[in-house]
Design an enzyme around this catalytic site. Structure first.
Site, mmCIF file in Angstrom:
data_model
loop_
_atom_site.group_PDB
_atom_site.id
_atom_site.type_symbol
_atom_site.label_atom_id
_atom_site.label_comp_id
_atom_site.label_asym_id
_atom_site.label_seq_id
_atom_site.Cartn_x
_atom_site.Cartn_y
_atom_site.Cartn_z
ATOM 1 C CE LYS A 49 1.585 3.874 -10.018
ATOM 2 N NZ LYS A 49 0.571 4.936 -10.061
ATOM 3 C CE1 TYR A 75 2.573 1.332 -12.559
ATOM 4 C CE2 TYR A 75 2.549 -0.511 -11.029
ATOM 5 C CZ TYR A 75 1.889 0.514 -11.679
ATOM 6 O OH TYR A 75 0.545 0.727 -11.447
#
Ligand SMILES: NC(=O)c1ccc[n+]([C@@H]2O[C@H](COP(=O)([O-])OP(=O)(O)OC[C@H]3O[C@@H](n4cnc5c(N)ncnc54)[C@H](O)[C@@H]3O)[C@@H](O)[C@H]2O)c1
Length: 278
Positions: free
Chosen positions: A182, A178
């Site tokens: 991001k 993640y």
């Protein structure tokens, strides 16, 4: 309300069926958008959100629509953007909120390759495909002017707001996939801002930490301890309400933000600026 925070254009909200995307649509509707198209992998949620948005709309000509789209598929993303331009003539504001988090915490050494590919596919390749199609459509339309106190100013051809994250700047232990996705989303935001500023297209990101979404509710049901963790780490001692993110998104779309480009608006009550001593 400052008049430059009012909207009057055509919006596309990707990942608009739930969570932050849904609330972003409601904030845009409240701020005066004339049209909002809600796109989502989950068609049912996009349809019901479009219907629900009518109760928040302040534009008397408000219209809404929904479309099913999977951001990982280039043809579906193109079809989504073409649909908005064909039906409503142009796209003034895009909010890119489709994203996933595997919910798994594993150290880098134990990374599951399939999981890594899936998260990057949706969060990063998906965002790239959206920005690619959106900027291509926006550069073909006429720029708009805004009448302000001091006269008229060019507010360009369109504004894009991406859902990055506080994880665009800092890691969370066990959250490599993640966090990588991001960080890349912030790079995409900066690149689009740089490459298309001269064409009157702005691209910014909002970067929240924990937001009170259905996903967080599910996590809290599974692990109530998370509430205490949030209270321990977050200076304001609670997760952000969805509106505390979505109202900022509406601002970044508005004429009030016409000189804001390539930026990351961190919405974290100072989590990422705090060095914790205990
Ligand atoms: N919730 C948080 O605490 C938080 C914090 C920081 C950043 N974010 C980011 O904000 C965005 C929205 O998060 P959320 O909490 O509202 O999530 P959510 O799961 O509530 O909503 C995401 C929406 O995206 C849709 N979606 C998922 N995969 C898709 C795909 N392949 N194509 C099209 N649509 C797809 C889902 O159907 C859903 O409606 C994500 O990018 C997330 O990483 C969330």
């Amino acid at each position: 309300m400052i008049s430059s925070t009012r909207l009057d254009g055509i919006a596309l909200v990707v990942g608009g069926g739930r969570g932050i995307g849904q609330q972003a649509g409601f904030s845009l509707a409240e701020a005066g958008a004339e049209v909002i198209v809600f796109a989502d992998l989950n068609e049912e949620s996009a349809v019901s959100t479009a219907e629900e948005s009518k109760q928040y709309a302040s534009n008397k000509n408000y219209r809404t629509a929904s479309i099913k789209a999977d951001v990982t598929k280039a043809d579906e993303v193109q079809n989504m953007v073409d649909f908005v331009v064909r039906e409503f003539g142009r796209i003034d504001y895009c909010v890119n909120s489709a994203g996933i988090d595997n919910g798994v915490h594993t150290p880098v050494a134990d990374t599951d390759i399939d999981n890594f590919n899936r998260v990057i596919d949706v969060n990063t390749k998906g965002l790239m495909l959206c920005i690619r199609a959106q900027t291509a459509a926006m550069r073909r339309q006429q720029p708009k002017m805004f009448k302000s106190r001091s006269g008229e100013r060019d507010i360009g051809r369109g504004a894009i707001v991406n859902l990055a994250s506080a994880n665009s700047f800092a890691g969370l232990p066990g959250k490599m996939c993640y966090t990588v996705s991001k960080h890349a989303d912030m790079a995409l935001t900066k690149m689009a801002a740089m490459d298309h500023a001269s064409e009157g297209i702005r691209c910014n990101a909002v970067c929240p930490t924990w937001v009170q979404t259905p996903l967080l509710d599910i996590e809290l049901q599974k692990n109530p301890q998370v509430q205490a963790e949030i209270a321990a780490v977050v200076p304001i001692k609670r997760a952000a309400k969805c509106e505390e993110v979505s109202d900022a998104i509406a601002f970044l779309c508005s004429p009030a933000a016409s000189y804001i480009n390539g930026t990351s608006l961190v919405i974290d009550s100072a989590v990422t600026t705090t060095i914790r001593l205990h």
